[in-house]
Scaffold this active site. Sequence first.
Site, PDB file in Angstrom:
ATOM      1  N   SER A 267      -1.131  -1.349   7.775  1.00  0.00           N
ATOM      2  CA  SER A 267       0.580  -0.521   7.595  1.00  0.00           C
ATOM      3  C   SER A 267       0.347   1.506   7.495  1.00  0.00           C
ATOM      4  CB  SER A 267       1.456  -1.057   6.789  1.00  0.00           C
ATOM      5  OG  SER A 267       0.931  -1.044   5.334  1.00  0.00           O
ATOM      6  N   HIS A 322       1.046   4.430   2.443  1.00  0.00           N
ATOM      7  CA  HIS A 322       2.764   4.209   3.850  1.00  0.00           C
ATOM      8  C   HIS A 322       2.797   5.514   3.682  1.00  0.00           C
ATOM      9  CE1 HIS A 322       3.619  -0.034   2.958  1.00  0.00           C
ATOM     10  NE2 HIS A 322       2.529  -0.368   3.357  1.00  0.00           N
TER      11      HIS A 322
END
Length: 622
Positions: A267, A322
Amino acid sequence: METIIKEFKVHFITLPPIVAENQEGRTGKLIISDDKLIIITMEQRSFSLGCHQKNYDISISSITDVDNEEELLQFTIPGLIKNYIVLLKLDSREDVQYIVEQLPTVQSEKFAKIPEKYLQEQQKEHSYQSRLSELTPRIFSSDIIIALNVFLFLAMFASSGWNTSLLSLSLRESSASFPMEPLLQFGADYGPLTLGQYQWWRLITSTFVHIGLLHLLANMGCLWQVGRLLERLYGHTIFILIYLGSALFGSIFSIYMQPMIVSAGASGAIFGLYGSLTAYFLFRRKEIPLYTLKTILPGTAGFLLANLLIGFFTPFINNYAHLGGLVAGFMLGILGSLPLDEQKRVQQRPMKITLVLGGIALALCLTLPILFQQAAFWSWFSDVETEDQLLSESFQNLATRTAQKQITNQTLLDESRSIQENYQRLFQQGEQLGALVYQRIPGREKLFQAIMHYLKLRVEAIEYWRATANHDEWFAAVLHAEKIFDEELLKGQRGENFLPTAWRLYQEADKLEQNVPWNILERNTKLYVAIQALKQYLQLRQQLANLIINYDEQDEQQSSTAIEIVRKIQEQQPEVLRQVNNIVSSSSEFIQKQKQQLQDATSEIHKSISNLNGSLNGKNKK
């Protein structure tokens, strides 16, 4: 009960407030039933990230002024004061044609065709889509990345002994129950290994490792959705560079902020793709249809905001990866954005690839020196973590063999000295790192102090044990020799065997005094006093033994001397025994105290690690 004839996915271009507010550019549904047309919207809940569904029913017979062009559908619905125009975009011309056939053909005096600006925007959208397909006719890079992630997941699943926790559809359950060994084996990110043992490749390989089936499906679903569009916008080479660059800098930021977390997942790279998508649409917005901008940019912003907020409140989600990936992807997206004009695109591609590579290289030049500073600390930490386990096992084994009298005194001293010197070496290496930790590695001070305290306790504990292990044995030997001597006297023997034994024990006492651990003040005073008392006691015993061996009944001076020595022995014996018992008792207490101190020091290290990570969980998903 109404019968639903057909359901369609629609994009709202204009939608009157009597149906729903603030829905332009959003996606909803259109349902045709027996006599109604139902518009379904998703509206934001107040003070919440969630949405709720809202239905607006329109009688088909009340609809007028239907018009359509390509995928656009326009019609008028009645209101209390005036009529309102609804303009929708559907997925295909066939869907539009089907709905038109179900609606009335009534046209009012105010009938108006679809505005020209929307038709032009529709043409621009068609041109944009066809141009993307022409520029990048084949999509394979994102598919290869997905296939690699799936393959590694299956390989890890097999290597873990088909651990079913990996298939859990609960993020929390799979993160908590899945063992770390397969994750580390397949390249998950972990500070003591990545930095401490210089396994830098983990910064990239961790992007292809996932902690659970749901983790994999969620990331690959996002990659499938955004990756195929970005591969067309940027081309295969720049797309791969953006993906790997975002993964790399997401991992770098993550390991800097949470070095003690085992981190894995794609991610960080996916956030980077969304960052590059945002960058492209902002800096190339003149080449992107307005409808596409209104559709994708709000959706992208909502996705990023929602996931970042969820990550801040969910302990097992690695938001640092992230954020790092998002910023890296945005910057690389700016550097690598290509025009949609084919000729310009071909001309600029080499320069853009160079810019992206240069951006990655420049960022590495800025970030790697910081990580190298960290690496010295984590290399020491890794050595402490590895060697402490081995040294603790060796010490425990040595203590067991000593208790069972399976080794000589010299072996005991040699092996215990080796263990102590290794702990001392780790402590001295930590002292050399002290200035670096306090000046250039903020946030690590408490962990560093806790480890140093632990190592100091280990050195003192072994030093004390080495010094007292022989002492206790020597005390027992003195008391045993005294007992044998008394037994010989009772049997009428002269005690000739006692003298060499007493002399040997006396000489050993001199060596024991030199090894008293003076840095352990509470223990050393009692120990030193006990040794001195026993030495004096041994001297009296030796004198008595000499007198008995050479005893002459007619020598009155010998008799009086013997009587005086016996009196002193009788006076000193209770005190000597008290001193020995005292030292044995304090030895037991001191050992228990040291054990508790070591346990407290270990707990402090774990607490410092938890505070450093900001999470009690050992694995984070990114």
